[in-house]
Design a protein around this motif. Structure first.
Motif, PDB file in Angstrom:
ATOM      1  N   TYR A 101       0.801  -1.395   0.006  1.00  0.00           N
ATOM      2  CA  TYR A 101       0.052  -0.243  -0.053  1.00  0.00           C
ATOM      3  C   TYR A 101       0.859   1.097   0.019  1.00  0.00           C
ATOM      4  O   TYR A 101       1.895   1.281   0.903  1.00  0.00           O
ATOM      5  CB  TYR A 101      -0.869  -0.076   1.382  1.00  0.00           C
ATOM      6  N   VAL A 102       0.630   2.243  -0.663  1.00  0.00           N
ATOM      7  CA  VAL A 102       1.229   3.473  -0.948  1.00  0.00           C
ATOM      8  C   VAL A 102       0.181   4.554  -0.785  1.00  0.00           C
ATOM      9  O   VAL A 102      -0.908   4.387  -1.670  1.00  0.00           O
ATOM     10  CB  VAL A 102       2.065   3.914  -2.187  1.00  0.00           C
ATOM     11  N   GLY A 103       0.198   5.486   0.477  1.00  0.00           N
ATOM     12  CA  GLY A 103      -0.729   6.203   0.548  1.00  0.00           C
ATOM     13  C   GLY A 103      -0.414   7.520  -0.294  1.00  0.00           C
ATOM     14  O   GLY A 103       0.533   7.900  -0.613  1.00  0.00           O
ATOM     15  N   ASP A 110       8.688   6.659  -0.967  1.00  0.00           N
ATOM     16  CA  ASP A 110       7.715   5.526  -0.984  1.00  0.00           C
ATOM     17  C   ASP A 110       7.690   4.753  -2.024  1.00  0.00           C
ATOM     18  O   ASP A 110       7.204   3.673  -1.909  1.00  0.00           O
ATOM     19  CB  ASP A 110       6.416   6.068  -0.385  1.00  0.00           C
ATOM     20  N   MET A 111       7.336   5.527  -3.169  1.00  0.00           N
ATOM     21  CA  MET A 111       6.922   4.800  -4.563  1.00  0.00           C
ATOM     22  C   MET A 111       8.208   3.934  -5.142  1.00  0.00           C
ATOM     23  O   MET A 111       7.888   2.805  -5.346  1.00  0.00           O
ATOM     24  CB  MET A 111       6.597   5.843  -5.486  1.00  0.00           C
ATOM     25  N   LYS A 112       9.288   4.346  -4.885  1.00  0.00           N
ATOM     26  CA  LYS A 112      10.429   3.800  -5.429  1.00  0.00           C
ATOM     27  C   LYS A 112      10.436   2.337  -4.572  1.00  0.00           C
ATOM     28  O   LYS A 112      10.854   1.370  -5.046  1.00  0.00           O
ATOM     29  CB  LYS A 112      11.812   4.410  -5.214  1.00  0.00           C
ATOM     30  N   ALA A 113      10.682   2.681  -3.313  1.00  0.00           N
ATOM     31  CA  ALA A 113      10.658   1.366  -2.333  1.00  0.00           C
ATOM     32  C   ALA A 113       9.602   0.316  -2.558  1.00  0.00           C
ATOM     33  O   ALA A 113       9.962  -0.874  -2.628  1.00  0.00           O
ATOM     34  CB  ALA A 113      10.740   1.922  -0.821  1.00  0.00           C
ATOM     35  N   THR A 114       8.317   0.744  -3.009  1.00  0.00           N
ATOM     36  CA  THR A 114       7.260  -0.145  -2.990  1.00  0.00           C
ATOM     37  C   THR A 114       7.500  -0.954  -4.420  1.00  0.00           C
ATOM     38  O   THR A 114       7.229  -2.185  -4.405  1.00  0.00           O
ATOM     39  CB  THR A 114       5.950   0.640  -3.077  1.00  0.00           C
TER      40      THR A 114
END
Length: 129
Positions: A101-103, A110-114
């Motif tokens: 989940y990315v809020g 956040d996006m890169k890690a996901t």
């Protein structure tokens, strides 16, 4: 002579065009090839049957339509995915709550890690970061 490794292909399912374009740019910045963006359930399902994919990023709500059919097909095909949504986790349909989940609003980090975590589970090959 062998072909160079292809970039990981990530389906972007998002109905807000500015957010979709931001996600696509972030994917390109980390060496991925965005597929889409698509903003409708039927278009996403068609892309799933026609495009080779390594992962997907799904908005939970597409103009009132749930992404659950897309998530189900991704799951059946073994393609990892994450939800990218402004909804709190408890407002996400129960069948989807345990997925990454990315809020919104999200950060590049956040996006890169996901995305890297999704690709690590799928291992599409080298990624140039």
């Amino acid at each position: 002579m062998s072909a160079p490794p292809r970039s990981p292909r990530v389906l972007v399912v998002e109905d807000q065009m500015l957010v979709a374009l931001e996600i696509a740019c972030l994917l390109e910045d980390i060496g991925c090839e965005p597929v889409g963006p698509v903003g409708h359930v039927q278009t996403a399902l068609l892309a799933l049957t026609k495009e080779p994919l390594d992962a997907a990023l799904l908005d939970v709500d597409l103009a009132g339509e749930s992404v659950e059919p897309i998530a189900e097909l991704l799951k059946r095909r073994g393609i990892p995915f994450a939800l990218v949504t402004g909804y709190a986790r408890e407002r996400i349909p129960a069948r989807l709550r345990d997925y990454p989940y990315v809020g919104k609003p999200f950060t590049f980090g956040d996006m890169k890690a996901t995305v890297l975590a999704l690709l690590d589970t799928h291992d599409p090959g080298p990624i140039g970061i």
